[in-house]
Motif scaffolding. Structure first.
Motif, mmCIF file in Angstrom:
data_model
loop_
_atom_site.group_PDB
_atom_site.id
_atom_site.type_symbol
_atom_site.label_atom_id
_atom_site.label_comp_id
_atom_site.label_asym_id
_atom_site.label_seq_id
_atom_site.Cartn_x
_atom_site.Cartn_y
_atom_site.Cartn_z
ATOM 1 N N LEU A 155 9.173 0.402 -2.110
ATOM 2 C CA LEU A 155 9.127 1.000 -3.454
ATOM 3 C C LEU A 155 8.261 0.164 -4.397
ATOM 4 N N MET A 156 8.264 -1.169 -4.190
ATOM 5 C CA MET A 156 7.446 -2.023 -5.038
ATOM 6 C C MET A 156 5.973 -1.662 -4.855
ATOM 7 N N GLY A 157 5.577 -1.406 -3.595
ATOM 8 C CA GLY A 157 4.204 -0.999 -3.321
ATOM 9 C C GLY A 157 3.865 0.314 -4.011
ATOM 10 N N GLN A 158 4.774 1.276 -3.925
ATOM 11 C CA GLN A 158 4.567 2.568 -4.583
ATOM 12 C C GLN A 158 4.592 2.399 -6.096
ATOM 13 N N GLY A 159 5.525 1.586 -6.594
ATOM 14 C CA GLY A 159 5.639 1.339 -8.038
ATOM 15 C C GLY A 159 4.377 0.723 -8.610
ATOM 16 N N ARG A 160 3.738 -0.148 -7.805
ATOM 17 C CA ARG A 160 2.473 -0.787 -8.239
ATOM 18 C C ARG A 160 1.423 0.284 -8.530
ATOM 19 N N LEU A 161 1.313 1.271 -7.636
ATOM 20 C CA LEU A 161 0.330 2.346 -7.823
ATOM 21 C C LEU A 161 0.621 3.122 -9.098
ATOM 22 N N ALA A 186 2.378 2.129 -11.751
ATOM 23 C CA ALA A 186 2.207 1.287 -12.935
ATOM 24 C C ALA A 186 0.724 1.127 -13.266
ATOM 25 N N ASP A 187 -0.097 0.959 -12.230
ATOM 26 C CA ASP A 187 -1.536 0.811 -12.477
ATOM 27 C C ASP A 187 -2.118 2.081 -13.079
ATOM 28 N N GLN A 188 -1.656 3.216 -12.565
ATOM 29 C CA GLN A 188 -2.181 4.475 -13.093
ATOM 30 C C GLN A 188 -1.780 4.668 -14.547
ATOM 31 N N LEU A 189 -0.571 4.202 -14.889
ATOM 32 C CA LEU A 189 -0.094 4.345 -16.260
ATOM 33 C C LEU A 189 -0.603 3.214 -17.159
ATOM 34 N N GLY A 190 -1.100 2.136 -16.541
ATOM 35 C CA GLY A 190 -1.520 0.969 -17.322
ATOM 36 C C GLY A 190 -0.339 0.232 -17.931
ATOM 37 N N VAL A 191 0.763 0.101 -17.164
ATOM 38 C CA VAL A 191 1.954 -0.574 -17.676
ATOM 39 C C VAL A 191 2.411 -1.637 -16.673
ATOM 40 N N GLU A 192 3.433 -2.390 -17.045
ATOM 41 C CA GLU A 192 3.967 -3.437 -16.176
ATOM 42 C C GLU A 192 4.850 -2.850 -15.081
ATOM 43 N N THR A 241 15.887 12.411 -9.330
ATOM 44 C CA THR A 241 15.482 13.217 -8.180
ATOM 45 C C THR A 241 15.706 12.401 -6.918
ATOM 46 N N ALA A 242 16.491 12.965 -5.992
ATOM 47 C CA ALA A 242 16.912 12.209 -4.807
ATOM 48 C C ALA A 242 15.942 12.401 -3.649
ATOM 49 N N ASP A 243 15.814 11.368 -2.838
ATOM 50 C CA ASP A 243 15.114 11.462 -1.544
ATOM 51 C C ASP A 243 13.692 12.001 -1.669
ATOM 52 N N CYS A 244 12.923 11.435 -2.588
ATOM 53 C CA CYS A 244 11.557 11.934 -2.780
ATOM 54 C C CYS A 244 10.682 11.528 -1.602
ATOM 55 N N THR A 245 9.721 12.399 -1.278
ATOM 56 C CA THR A 245 8.791 12.071 -0.208
ATOM 57 C C THR A 245 7.413 11.756 -0.781
ATOM 58 N N GLU A 246 7.230 12.018 -2.066
ATOM 59 C CA GLU A 246 5.954 11.738 -2.704
ATOM 60 C C GLU A 246 6.200 11.510 -4.180
ATOM 61 N N LEU A 247 5.565 10.478 -4.758
ATOM 62 C CA LEU A 247 5.671 10.227 -6.195
ATOM 63 C C LEU A 247 4.260 10.125 -6.751
ATOM 64 N N ALA A 248 4.023 10.769 -7.896
ATOM 65 C CA ALA A 248 2.691 10.730 -8.498
ATOM 66 C C ALA A 248 2.844 10.838 -10.005
ATOM 67 N N ILE A 249 1.760 10.562 -10.719
ATOM 68 C CA ILE A 249 1.768 10.682 -12.176
ATOM 69 C C ILE A 249 0.924 11.889 -12.561
ATOM 70 N N ASP A 250 1.449 12.740 -13.447
ATOM 71 C CA ASP A 250 0.667 13.848 -13.986
ATOM 72 C C ASP A 250 -0.315 13.276 -15.007
ATOM 73 N N MET A 294 4.958 -0.090 3.902
ATOM 74 C CA MET A 294 5.302 -1.443 3.474
ATOM 75 C C MET A 294 4.039 -2.122 2.950
ATOM 76 N N PRO A 295 4.042 -2.600 1.702
ATOM 77 C CA PRO A 295 2.821 -3.268 1.199
ATOM 78 C C PRO A 295 2.710 -4.664 1.822
ATOM 79 N N GLU A 296 1.513 -5.218 1.758
ATOM 80 C CA GLU A 296 1.335 -6.571 2.269
ATOM 81 C C GLU A 296 1.757 -7.562 1.196
ATOM 82 N N ALA A 297 2.502 -8.585 1.574
ATOM 83 C CA ALA A 297 2.939 -9.582 0.596
ATOM 84 C C ALA A 297 1.766 -10.478 0.221
ATOM 85 N N GLN A 298 1.652 -10.792 -1.066
ATOM 86 C CA GLN A 298 0.627 -11.720 -1.542
ATOM 87 C C GLN A 298 1.348 -12.927 -2.135
#
Lengths: 358, 290
Positions: free
Chosen positions: A45-51, A53-59, A143-152, A192-196
């Protein structure tokens, strides 16, 4: 809804955030841990959340909860490595093990204080218990058990897509004039994102002011599962799955035979489970396990959405079905139209010859 | 013990078909059943009643035909049934649904305090698992989700012990009543209703509550209006951009097809080749130990 035409927006309702709701900013991910072990879905989820957050320009922020100690520090550092900019560390002896009431109270207070616009949790027993409770105390959408998350891009809303009608169609759900927008996602649905390890971030310590004597539910014991002999589908790199197209229970043996030659795990569709051909813990799909193997062989599986969302991230999908119009051929990489009873033994021989096995 | 079980009438999902051309749900002729997960909640409630006395009231929010599901629950042995139905409830998401059910349970509690509320783990049509926690929070009940076993009920002390399925293990929990339990599947088996129960169910009068009798205080919190989430789009799956490669299969020479398939896979998807190589090595290493 019975005549809802698909592939068209049902209605585009305008989002009009007012007053305090305009102050909700940032994407949060709950870092779920039980007995010091972080559930891998949190890093997915952190990997997905990063995408997002970047699209929204937020933390992007991680929420780390538990008993005070070095483990929480390590969890914050891991959260940074997986993409978080900031971590809220909520430490209290009352949070040592998961219980609904103190966790709900601590997370509700945290959201009310720091106001995220999006909050993501794993669709685990813990995540679903907590998300359903917190969405109610916050009076917001989940919304439970999402298979895709995106920003409008038009209104910055979270678009949460999930299967619906028992897994026969997909739907996209939005939370209009409420914040945060909450969603849960099942393990292995997101990559799974790659750890940095060189990434770092800011830790914000928050005291949840919890007192043990206020908590009514007590944990008397915990018995860990015996994992020996249990199917390990989520991390299997090769899976052979069978469905109703096998015709009868005895034919499922052909699936086991092929899997044995390959050293693969055995999976099944919901229909095969319901028919009683195989144990329920072998189910692949929306209500079973989500898998991401290198090789997925689907024998006699029609490919309903319910099954598809659980395995479509496989690198190579080989589908065998005697119905040329089966939906599985729409997303498989290789298709054999034929009778599983004839194809599976041949496939087993082919792999056996390649692997130098009997 | 005064026990309330919340159930939902759902279309039997194994019968749902999507129209191949219009991509719409074909509901005609799809039988409606009690959500299968709810049967475990009903049976758990009946077992507690049988041991400790009291009554089991089964409730549902839904359109008038949902009375059929309630009647079925009475035939299993539930004592009373309430159908909560009102046009303004339609279009509700889980937040609005839990508000209506919580209001109705609070109303039942005015007749006699409720000790336990049961729900299933989730429904098979929505699959959200959100309504149980929602009701518990609204009524300030202790919440026990994914319960695999009722270990002990102590009516005098007002306490209950359960086993709860957690990630990686089972928790043994003790809490005070009133509590809400969401029951895990496969944990018991629904009984055959007795003949007297079946006769009683067929004739029983099912209480029907609208917004007023259910004790709804805030009409802005129900139905579509009270739902923070909105379905913005329903759609069928999209085929992958590239079509699946057809491997011609001739039953007379089955292995010719599968050999050709493996050759293609190895050439085109290196990851599969790597995985097979790894397995070759592992199998070889394993053979040495045998």
């Amino acid at each position: 809804m019975s005549n809802a035409k698909t592939d068209k927006p049902i209605k585009k309702r305008k989002v009009k955030l007012e007053g305090d709701l305009l102050n909700y900013k940032g994407v949060w991910v709950l870092v779920e841990s039980e007995r010091g072990h972080v559930h891998p879905v949190s890093w997915e989820l952190m990997g997905q959340g990063r995408l997002l957050a970047d699209q929204l320009g937020v933390e992007l922020c991680g929420v780390v909860m538990g008993a005070p100690g070095p483990e929480l520090q390590a969890q914050c550092e891991a959260a940074f490595a997986y993409g978080a900019d900031r971590c809220y560390r909520v430490a209290s002896p009352v949070l040592a093990d998961y219980r609904n009431v103190p966790y709900t109270q601590a997370l509700t207070d945290l959201v009310n204080q720091f106001k995220p616009e999006i909050m993501l949790l794993g669709a685990t027993t813990l995540g679903r218990d907590l998300a359903g409770s917190v969405a109610t105390t916050l009076k917001t959408g989940l919304t439970a058990d999402c298979t895709e998350l995106a920003i409008d891009p038009e209104d910055r809303c979270l678009l949460s897509t999930r299967p619906t009608f028992g897994g026969s169609l997909l739907c996209t759900i939005v939370t209009l004039n409420y914040r945060p927008q909450m969603a849960t996602v099942r393990h292995r649905v997101m990559p799974m994102p790659e750890a940095q390890p060189e990434r770092s971030g800011l830790i914000v310590d928050v005291d949840p002011h919890l007192v043990e004597t206020d908590v009514i539910t007590k944990i008397l014991d915990f018995v860990p599962d015996d994992q020996s002999g249990k199917p390990q589908l989520p991390y299997a790199e090769m899976i052979v799955s069978g469905g109703k197209g096998l015709g009868k229970a005895e034919n499922f043996k052909l699936v086991w035979d092929l899997a044995k030659t390959l050293g693969a795990e055995v999976g099944a569709s919901r229909a095969a489970i319901h028919a009683g051909w195989i144990a329920a813990d072998r189910q692949v799909g929306q209500t079973g396990k989500t898998v991401r193997p290198a090789l997925y062989i689907a024998a006699g599986i029609s490919g309903a959405i319910q099954h598809r969302v659980g395995m479509e991230a496989s690198d190579c999908i080989i589908a065998i079905n005697n119905d040329p119009s089966a939906p599985i051929f729409d997303f498989a990489h290789y298709a054999i139209v034929g009778d599983c009873v004839q194809v599976l033994p041949a496939l087993r021989k082919t792999f056996a010859a390649y692997l130098g096995k009997p | 013990m005064n026990i309330v079980v919340c159930i939902k009438q759902v279309p039997d999902s194994t019968h749902i078909r999507v129209h191949p051309v219009t991509n719409t749900i074909m509901r005609q002729g799809v039988p409606a059943v009690i959500n299968p997960y709810d049967l475990f909640a009903i049976e758990a409630a009946l077992q507690i009643r049988d041991t400790h006395g009291g009554k089991v009231t089964v409730i549902t929010m839904g359109p008038p035909p949902a009375a059929v599901a309630l009647r079925k629950a009475l035939a299993y042995g539930c004592d009373e049934a309430v159908l909560i139905t009102d046009k303004i409830f339609s279009g509700a998401d889980t937040l609005a649904t839990s508000y209506v059910l919580a209001s109705a349970i609070a109303t039942l509690g005015k007749e006699q305090p409720v000790d336990l509320v049961f729900t299933g783990k989730q429904t098979i049509d929505g699959d959200t698992a959100q309504v149980g926690p929602g009701i518990a929070k609204r009524l300030n009940l202790e919440l026990l989700t994914y319960v695999s076993k009722i270990v002990a009920v102590n009516r005098e002390a007002g306490k209950i012990q359960v086993e709860r399925r957690a990630e990686g293990g089972v928790q043994l929990l003790e809490t005070r009543l009133p509590a809400l339990i969401t029951m895990l599947e496969g944990t018991n088996e629904i009984r055959f209703g007795s003949a007297p129960d079946m006769f009683r169910a067929a004739r029983a009068e099912i209480r029907t509550w609208d917004r007023e009798s259910a004790g709804i205080e805030d009409l802005k919190k129900v139905g579509l209006k009270g739902s923070p989430t909105v379905v913005s789009r329903v759609f069928g799956p999209t085929p992958r951009a590239e079509k699946a490669q057809q491997i011609a299969f001739d039953p007379a020479a089955p292995q010719a097809a599968t050999d050709a398939l493996l050759e293609k896979v190895l050439a085109e998807i290196p990851k599969v080749g790597k995985e097979l190589e790894r397995h070759k090595v592992e199998a070889g290493a394993g053979a040495n130990h045998e």
